[in-house]
Design an enzyme around this catalytic site. Sequence first.
Site, PDB file in Angstrom:
ATOM      1  N   ALA A 185       0.856  -1.175   0.000  1.00 49.72           N
ATOM      2  CA  ALA A 185       0.000   0.000   0.000  1.00 49.72           C
ATOM      3  C   ALA A 185       0.894   1.227   0.000  1.00 49.72           C
ATOM      4  CB  ALA A 185      -0.920   0.007   1.229  1.00 49.72           C
ATOM      5  N   MET A 186       0.308   2.393  -0.290  1.00 51.18           N
ATOM      6  CA  MET A 186       1.066   3.644  -0.320  1.00 51.18           C
ATOM      7  C   MET A 186       0.239   4.733   0.313  1.00 51.18           C
ATOM      8  SD  MET A 186       3.814   5.160  -1.115  1.00 51.18           S
ATOM      9  CE  MET A 186       3.932   6.770  -0.352  1.00 51.18           C
ATOM     10  N   GLU A 187       0.808   5.410   1.313  1.00 48.39           N
ATOM     11  CA  GLU A 187       0.052   6.313   2.171  1.00 48.39           C
ATOM     12  C   GLU A 187      -0.103   7.720   1.606  1.00 48.39           C
ATOM     13  OE1 GLU A 187       4.358   6.410   3.729  1.00 48.39           O
ATOM     14  OE2 GLU A 187       2.987   4.989   2.815  1.00 48.39           O
ATOM     15  N   ASN A 188      -0.422   7.860   0.332  1.00 47.13           N
ATOM     16  CA  ASN A 188      -0.664   9.193  -0.230  1.00 47.13           C
ATOM     17  C   ASN A 188      -1.681   9.921   0.640  1.00 47.13           C
ATOM     18  OD1 ASN A 188       0.860   8.373  -2.590  1.00 47.13           O
ATOM     19  ND2 ASN A 188      -0.951   7.229  -3.183  1.00 47.13           N
ATOM     20  N   GLU A 208      -1.159   2.348   7.189  1.00 43.19           N
ATOM     21  CA  GLU A 208      -1.205   3.496   6.270  1.00 43.19           C
ATOM     22  C   GLU A 208      -1.859   4.714   6.924  1.00 43.19           C
ATOM     23  OE1 GLU A 208       0.623   3.115   3.755  1.00 43.19           O
ATOM     24  OE2 GLU A 208       0.794   0.980   4.169  1.00 43.19           O
ATOM     25  N   HIS A 215       0.455   6.702   9.006  1.00 42.29           N
ATOM     26  CA  HIS A 215       1.320   7.585   8.233  1.00 42.29           C
ATOM     27  C   HIS A 215       0.682   8.950   7.962  1.00 42.29           C
ATOM     28  CE1 HIS A 215       4.835   5.261   7.388  1.00 42.29           C
ATOM     29  NE2 HIS A 215       4.195   4.291   6.765  1.00 42.29           N
ATOM     30  N   GLU A 240       8.611   4.645   9.029  1.00 41.97           N
ATOM     31  CA  GLU A 240       8.161   3.263   8.923  1.00 41.97           C
ATOM     32  C   GLU A 240       8.215   2.520  10.244  1.00 41.97           C
ATOM     33  OE1 GLU A 240       6.512   2.332   6.638  1.00 41.97           O
ATOM     34  OE2 GLU A 240       7.050   3.625   4.958  1.00 41.97           O
TER      35      GLU A 240
END
Length: 876
Positions: free
Chosen positions: A315-318, A351, A354, A373
Amino acid sequence: MGKVYYVSKNVGLGMLVLAVAALATIIALSIAYDKERAKNRGKPGDEATDSTSMPPPPTTPFIPKEPWDHYRLPDSLVPLSYNVTLWPRLEPDARGMFVFTGHSAVVFRCVKETDLIIIHSNKLNLTTFYGHHAKLTGLGKATVPTIQKSWLVVKTEYLVLQLHSRLAVGSLYLLYTEFLGELADDLQGFYRSEYIEDGVKKVVATSQMQATYARKTFPCFDEPAMKAVFNVIIIHDRATVALSNGRDIGSFEKYINSFLSNILLYILILCETGQGDYALSVTGPILQFYEHYYNATYPLSKSDQIALPDFNAGAMENWGLITYRETALLYDPMLSSTGNKERVTTVISHELAHMWFGNLVTLQWWNDLWLNEGFASYVEYLGADYAEPTWNIKDQIILSDVHKVFAVDALASSHPLSRREEEVNNPAEISEMFNTISYSKVRSSDRISYLNTFAFNNTVYTDLWDHLQKVSMHIPHTVHNIMNHWTLQMGFPVVTIDTRTGILPYPISLQYFSPDINSQMRVSGEDWVLANTNVSGYFRVNYDLYNWDRLLSLLSTNHQALSIINRAQIIDDTFNLARAKIISTTLALRTTKYLSKERDYIPWDSALRNLDYYILMFDRTEVYGALQAYLKKQIQPLFEHFKTITANWTKVPTKHTDQYNQINAVGYACGMGVEGCRELIKSWYRQWMENPHHNPIHPNLKSTVYCSAIAFGGVEEWDFAWRMFKNATLASEASRLRAAMSCTKAPWLLNRYLEYTLDPTKIRKQDATSTIQYVARNIVGMPLAWNFVRARWGYIFQQYGKGSFSFSNLINGITKRFSSEFELQELKKFKEENLHVGFGSATLALEQAIEKTTANIKWVTENKAHVLKWFTEESK
């Protein structure tokens, strides 16, 4: 024309367009895994891409001479805002390529006098204005120097503008560029994802900017400290939808939403409806928990979460729009397992953590990645525990983080939490920081004053120590002195306690049983001492032999006198102390003798993870027969226990961890030959084959059953799994089947499967390297996978290896069994023959593989005879 999105000052944009994705520039840190498209357009099997067909050229060290030779930006310019327009084409052009066009205007301030503008740009074709790649304008009263020349630097990924005169300190300027890029399927920057709906192929333009791929979308100052304001316009067809970090006022289909206070929550999916319901149900509680825990309100007005068909990270925490692999967000209550449900909860929790640690406050440079992280990896357990309190998920920290990081941190090729900035420069070195050390070595933090002070800003690790010091006024040493030992050194302490003398090396948490224990903690008779209660400290513990004997006697007679966590830790400590030759191997093996009485998951899983090393070292030798007989003896009572409490496998265990331990019981019972297990597995799988529309296998057991049935079967079982894989409508089901197909013992099926990884119409690019690892996990498949990777290293590296921090797992996975001098020499030869190709983000992994193989050879030589004798005697 799309809408204009505004992201508040100092907030990076990590964005996505659904059916027409937008972009992200200031990268918030996460579990993102990157790839780069191959420059070589040849077929995967062509000799031109075969690393073994090209002799390595002579290497000369590169010495940076000019500012554009360095991977770090000069400190002369600071961006303030961007106006970016993107127009992705969702249909191929006449050449069959998907492209995007756009233009960008970045406003920046000059903070140091310079006659150079250096800005990141990679794989973009830039329009030339009056012979140059950009237009420069002065703002206010700033005098604009003319551009003398401009050029692109491929190595360091820069657009460089040489000016006729210097920029003035304090003045503002605007740099305008127009560009064209490929909307490739490489999972990097602004890229293309595809899926099938009702038999029709659909195209999604989406983004993955971490860690160094914003520059692949538009020219930008692509470093985490360069926060700015973004105004974004997306040009897209009226039938499509654009989403971004900012609040969207449009409407779209296939979403579910709810409100949390004044925050609008969305879950967006591109597949079966209903699979996002569970994710939505835990998002609100987790966000509420973090607002209280951080004592800081969620800073945006909405939180979108979207599952993507092609995504190389977990996943990516945009900020405001988190992107996920489908397996990390989607859950079907009828088809998904307990493990799938837990994964969705923990990844969402990670996520969302973040949104504060990483987005609100961002690290200054990648050498301090653990600031983001590490804390997110710890508090994800707290958020998940709040959402699902009956799971007792915090106990699993010991398995998922502590034991895992101990294994890596014991290596000479490990690294400290915080590295020097000059050690982390190019994209491959940045990607290497996304590893177990950065994610798992941090387990606590103070969050309130730190977050409030540095909101919308950047930090280094010493800023955190300053704020911890404020709440630690009465400790005898400064936080800096205490914590620098932890962050600036690799490895961990081993505390040795001698209960005959009663001398402790320093104050630690203790549990003991002794009616007459004295102040010096001497013990005698049957009394025992246990240190590091519930593993509250980051260290291993060794005792004198007498205390080890007492603890092992306690495990044998009354193991529940010790906590579940400490039972697991005794096992893990002894096996690793034995590997370090601090205690004997047979002492470590003795800790597993009581397991026939153990019913709890965490101690069993700790034991099986450590015994897996013995399986890997000996499953090609005469030791394996005795080892298998011993494990069969130990696992059989657990198998019978679950058969009883599930009423002959017709019910699901009530306890969360019991459901996991049932998987261990069935999987190892079948692998070790427990009577009745293989017949049970084969009957379930056969029933499914006879009626593909009704799967009788419970989701919790599917991974185990699929793998075992395919291993016991032949081409018919494999081909059935392939058909089910291609027709799966749930991502986690497809993932289970993809892993299971690597379990076959037929070499030709495994080789065919390896070839499938080169064809994205069969195996998606996001799954290629993990599929190769699955094959390597199979004792039959390991040499096949090793030969496959060696023969195609040039192609594999170009496709996946230049900046992807998941790429290191490929080397780790293939070399796990390496334990002979011949394999060590092959590994060293592979390194030498491919120096001209490179290893990218797998460079450290390769060094660790050589180190581990060397250690394995030594360990097997020293222990093989003892291990064979012990297993032979104990299996009777």
